[in-house]
Design a protein around this motif. Structure first.
Motif, PDB file in Angstrom:
ATOM      1  N   LEU A  27      10.798  63.015  33.050  1.00 49.27           N
ATOM      2  CA  LEU A  27       9.809  62.068  33.551  1.00 49.27           C
ATOM      3  C   LEU A  27       8.539  62.098  32.706  1.00 49.27           C
ATOM      4  CD1 LEU A  27       8.952  60.074  35.829  1.00 49.27           C
ATOM      5  CD2 LEU A  27       7.901  62.053  36.940  1.00 49.27           C
ATOM      6  N   LEU A  28       8.096  63.293  32.313  1.00 51.40           N
ATOM      7  CA  LEU A  28       6.892  63.413  31.487  1.00 51.40           C
ATOM      8  C   LEU A  28       7.067  62.654  30.168  1.00 51.40           C
ATOM      9  CD1 LEU A  28       5.965  67.169  32.057  1.00 51.40           C
ATOM     10  CD2 LEU A  28       4.725  65.166  32.894  1.00 51.40           C
ATOM     11  N   GLY A  29       8.225  62.779  29.553  1.00 50.02           N
ATOM     12  CA  GLY A  29       8.476  62.052  28.315  1.00 50.02           C
ATOM     13  C   GLY A  29       8.467  60.549  28.514  1.00 50.02           C
ATOM     14  N   HIS A  34       6.145  56.491  26.915  1.00 52.95           N
ATOM     15  CA  HIS A  34       6.661  55.143  27.163  1.00 52.95           C
ATOM     16  C   HIS A  34       8.047  54.929  26.541  1.00 52.95           C
ATOM     17  CE1 HIS A  34       2.601  54.584  28.463  1.00 52.95           C
ATOM     18  NE2 HIS A  34       2.095  54.505  27.245  1.00 52.95           N
ATOM     19  N   VAL A  35       8.906  55.922  26.659  1.00 47.66           N
ATOM     20  CA  VAL A  35      10.249  55.788  26.105  1.00 47.66           C
ATOM     21  C   VAL A  35      11.297  56.338  27.067  1.00 47.66           C
ATOM     22  CG1 VAL A  35       9.537  55.867  23.675  1.00 47.66           C
ATOM     23  CG2 VAL A  35      10.109  58.003  24.857  1.00 47.66           C
ATOM     24  N   LEU A  36      12.471  55.739  27.016  1.00 45.46           N
ATOM     25  CA  LEU A  36      13.680  56.232  27.661  1.00 45.46           C
ATOM     26  C   LEU A  36      14.662  56.616  26.560  1.00 45.46           C
ATOM     27  CD1 LEU A  36      13.837  53.263  30.132  1.00 45.46           C
ATOM     28  CD2 LEU A  36      13.634  55.624  30.926  1.00 45.46           C
ATOM     29  N   GLU A 292       4.814  66.227  49.456  1.00 44.85           N
ATOM     30  CA  GLU A 292       3.471  65.635  49.391  1.00 44.85           C
ATOM     31  C   GLU A 292       2.716  66.103  48.150  1.00 44.85           C
ATOM     32  OE1 GLU A 292       2.302  63.180  51.232  1.00 44.85           O
ATOM     33  OE2 GLU A 292       4.345  63.192  52.073  1.00 44.85           O
ATOM     34  N   ASP A 293       2.855  67.380  47.811  1.00 37.05           N
ATOM     35  CA  ASP A 293       2.221  67.872  46.591  1.00 37.05           C
ATOM     36  C   ASP A 293       2.791  67.173  45.357  1.00 37.05           C
ATOM     37  OD1 ASP A 293       0.610  69.664  47.985  1.00 37.05           O
ATOM     38  OD2 ASP A 293       2.126  71.252  47.907  1.00 37.05           O
ATOM     39  N   ALA A 294       4.111  67.012  45.342  1.00 38.87           N
ATOM     40  CA  ALA A 294       4.764  66.357  44.212  1.00 38.87           C
ATOM     41  C   ALA A 294       4.313  64.903  44.092  1.00 38.87           C
ATOM     42  CB  ALA A 294       6.282  66.435  44.366  1.00 38.87           C
ATOM     43  N   LYS A 295       4.167  64.210  45.230  1.00 38.74           N
ATOM     44  CA  LYS A 295       3.705  62.823  45.203  1.00 38.74           C
ATOM     45  C   LYS A 295       2.279  62.727  44.676  1.00 38.74           C
ATOM     46  CE  LYS A 295       4.480  60.130  48.706  1.00 38.74           C
ATOM     47  NZ  LYS A 295       4.586  59.669  50.115  1.00 38.74           N
ATOM     48  N   ARG A 296       1.415  63.647  45.109  1.00 36.35           N
ATOM     49  CA  ARG A 296       0.026  63.615  44.647  1.00 36.35           C
ATOM     50  C   ARG A 296      -0.086  63.865  43.142  1.00 36.35           C
ATOM     51  NH1 ARG A 296      -1.291  65.854  49.815  1.00 36.35           N
ATOM     52  NH2 ARG A 296      -0.940  67.974  49.037  1.00 36.35           N
ATOM     53  N   SER A 297       0.650  64.846  42.662  1.00 39.99           N
ATOM     54  CA  SER A 297       0.596  65.135  41.224  1.00 39.99           C
ATOM     55  C   SER A 297       1.209  64.001  40.405  1.00 39.99           C
ATOM     56  CB  SER A 297       1.300  66.458  40.918  1.00 39.99           C
ATOM     57  OG  SER A 297       2.675  66.395  41.247  1.00 39.99           O
ATOM     58  N   LEU A 298       2.268  63.373  40.941  1.00 35.85           N
ATOM     59  CA  LEU A 298       2.877  62.235  40.265  1.00 35.85           C
ATOM     60  C   LEU A 298       1.912  61.063  40.213  1.00 35.85           C
ATOM     61  CD1 LEU A 298       5.194  60.686  38.955  1.00 35.85           C
ATOM     62  CD2 LEU A 298       6.123  60.259  41.247  1.00 35.85           C
ATOM     63  N   ARG A 299       1.215  60.824  41.317  1.00 37.77           N
ATOM     64  CA  ARG A 299       0.244  59.733  41.359  1.00 37.77           C
ATOM     65  C   ARG A 299      -0.830  59.915  40.281  1.00 37.77           C
ATOM     66  NH1 ARG A 299       0.952  55.138  42.789  1.00 37.77           N
ATOM     67  NH2 ARG A 299       0.395  54.983  40.598  1.00 37.77           N
ATOM     68  N   MET A 300      -1.309  61.147  40.136  1.00 37.34           N
ATOM     69  CA  MET A 300      -2.331  61.425  39.126  1.00 37.34           C
ATOM     70  C   MET A 300      -1.776  61.171  37.718  1.00 37.34           C
ATOM     71  SD  MET A 300      -4.385  64.985  38.379  1.00 37.34           S
ATOM     72  CE  MET A 300      -5.082  65.009  40.031  1.00 37.34           C
ATOM     73  N   LEU A 301      -0.541  61.640  37.481  1.00 40.52           N
ATOM     74  CA  LEU A 301       0.084  61.440  36.181  1.00 40.52           C
ATOM     75  C   LEU A 301       0.192  59.947  35.851  1.00 40.52           C
ATOM     76  CD1 LEU A 301       1.786  62.408  33.703  1.00 40.52           C
ATOM     77  CD2 LEU A 301       3.792  62.290  35.207  1.00 40.52           C
ATOM     78  N   ASP A 303      -1.513  57.416  37.086  1.00 41.43           N
ATOM     79  CA  ASP A 303      -2.825  56.798  36.915  1.00 41.43           C
ATOM     80  C   ASP A 303      -3.426  57.114  35.555  1.00 41.43           C
ATOM     81  OD1 ASP A 303      -2.601  55.771  39.438  1.00 41.43           O
ATOM     82  OD2 ASP A 303      -3.911  57.244  40.401  1.00 41.43           O
ATOM     83  N   HIS A 304      -3.021  58.237  34.966  1.00 40.35           N
ATOM     84  CA  HIS A 304      -3.571  58.650  33.677  1.00 40.35           C
ATOM     85  C   HIS A 304      -2.793  58.084  32.491  1.00 40.35           C
ATOM     86  CE1 HIS A 304      -5.651  62.505  35.442  1.00 40.35           C
ATOM     87  NE2 HIS A 304      -6.144  61.377  35.904  1.00 40.35           N
ATOM     88  N   THR A 305      -1.621  57.512  32.726  1.00 41.82           N
ATOM     89  CA  THR A 305      -0.750  57.110  31.614  1.00 41.82           C
ATOM     90  C   THR A 305      -0.441  55.615  31.578  1.00 41.82           C
ATOM     91  OG1 THR A 305       1.159  57.766  32.988  1.00 41.82           O
ATOM     92  CG2 THR A 305       0.359  59.366  31.365  1.00 41.82           C
ATOM     93  N   GLY A 306      -1.193  54.822  32.343  1.00 36.14           N
ATOM     94  CA  GLY A 306      -0.988  53.376  32.295  1.00 36.14           C
ATOM     95  C   GLY A 306      -0.030  52.830  33.330  1.00 36.14           C
ATOM     96  N   TYR A 307       0.351  53.668  34.297  1.00 37.24           N
ATOM     97  CA  TYR A 307       1.294  53.242  35.328  1.00 37.24           C
ATOM     98  C   TYR A 307       0.651  53.278  36.715  1.00 37.24           C
ATOM     99  CZ  TYR A 307       4.776  53.698  31.632  1.00 37.24           C
ATOM    100  OH  TYR A 307       5.486  53.538  30.469  1.00 37.24           O
ATOM    101  N   GLY A 308      -0.626  52.951  36.779  1.00 42.31           N
ATOM    102  CA  GLY A 308      -1.324  52.954  38.059  1.00 42.31           C
ATOM    103  C   GLY A 308      -0.760  51.986  39.072  1.00 42.31           C
TER     104      GLY A 308
END
Length: 320
Positions: A27-29, A34-36, A292-301, A303-308
């Motif tokens: 997911l991080l990649g 921006h690649v699959l 819930e922790d995973a959702k919060r950290s994912l949301r931050m990721l 928002d920081h990478t253009g997928y807000g």
């Protein structure tokens, strides 16, 4: 001048969003770069990848052959439908029609959290260029350069295949058909359709069969729980697009898939020079005690990478 009839394969319906399951590392990649990844089909878990459909069609063709005319037998034999083609040079990106699949969570979760990335199947995707230039930077000994013929007017034309010609075929999501016992209905229909087209062809027409990969969306029924949809890419030249990663098979070739640049012209709609934000609409966090922790950290990721704009949700599967 002969008329040319171009035959294309039937489009296979799929849901608007397809779900690409991946690990946290994967997911991080995806969102940071921006690649699959689309991997060479020769290195998939399915030992019969891209071969099951052609095998089933060939068996049905042999069964029907005594009832077919010599013209039909000859045309189908030459059409490429009886061969699985080059598995090594076809690159495969897999997803699922299921948004919350226990089978897929088990496959990708391991000891960490898995994610299902919801991709808009109607949006275009393209192979990302890895190396600039128009010719192989370090050609191997058997890499044939193009042969040129000098014309009377001083122009030169290429008289042989140029291994550096750039092309990319694919980029359409296809729904996988699973083969159990017997001949699938779609295989029978495919042969009937080919026979009908050949027999009704007018004198002087030339038929070009698009897609020797007609049966690349068939698979053994043992994988049916995945409810797979897939993107297939055939590309050239490999030096321009292909990367390698370590695996249990050794170095495995793969290509990176991204969104095409907005300024891309039609001649380059299937390959891109730079990565752009992918058509992701939702990401589902897989089963975890820390949802819930995973959702919060994912949301931050995101928002920081253009997928807000991407929706974040959690699996409803009570798996632990």
């Amino acid at each position: 001048m002969a008329n040319i009839v171009i035959m294309a394969d039937e489009e296979i319906d799929a849901p608007r969003l397809v779900w690409h399951y991946t690990s946290t590392e994967g997911l991080l990649g995806i969102v940071q770069r921006h690649v699959l990844w689309a991997t060479s089909a020769a290195f998939m878990n399915d030992a019969e990848e891209l071969k099951a459909g052609a095998t089933a069609f060939r068996a049905y063709f042999e069964e029907r052959k005594p009832d077919l005319s010599a013209k039909v037998v000859s045309e189908i034999t030459k059409s490429g439908h009886l061969s699985p083609g080059s598995v090594f040079d076809t690159y495969l990106l897999s997803a699922s029609r299921l948004r919350d699949s226990l089978t897929m969570w088990r496959n990708y979760g391991g000891s960490g959290v898995a994610f299902a990335v919801g991709i808009d199947r109607t949006a275009k995707l393209a192979i990302l260029e890895q190396r600039r230039g128009e010719s192989h930077p370090s050609p191997p000994p058997d890499y044939d350069p193009p042969d040129w013929i000098e014309l009377e007017n001083g122009r030169r034309v290429n008289a042989a295949y140029d291994p550096d010609t750039i092309f990319s075929f694919g980029a359409e999501w296809q729904r996988v058909v699973y083969i159990a016992e017997g001949t699938p209905k779609k295989i029978r229909k495919a042969l009937d359709r080919l026979v009908s087209r050949i027999e009704s062809r007018e004198e002087g027409q030339i038929t070009i069969w698009l897609g020797g990969s007609s049966f690349h969306h068939f698979k053994n029924a043992g994988f049916r729980d995945e409810r797979e949809v897939r993107l297939l890419f055939d590309i050239n030249p490999s030096w321009k697009f292909v990367l390698h990663r370590p695996s249990r098979f050794g170095p495995v070739p793969y290509v990176e898939i991204t969104s095409p640049e907005a300024s891309s012209d039609e001649s380059r709609e299937h390959w891109a020079k730079k990565a752009s934000v992918l058509p992701i609409h939702e990401i589902v966090v897989g089963p975890t005690l820390f949802a819930e922790d995973a959702k919060r950290s994912l949301r931050m990721l995101l928002d920081h990478t253009g997928y807000g704009h991407v929706k974040v949700s959690s699996s409803k599967t009570p798996y632990r």
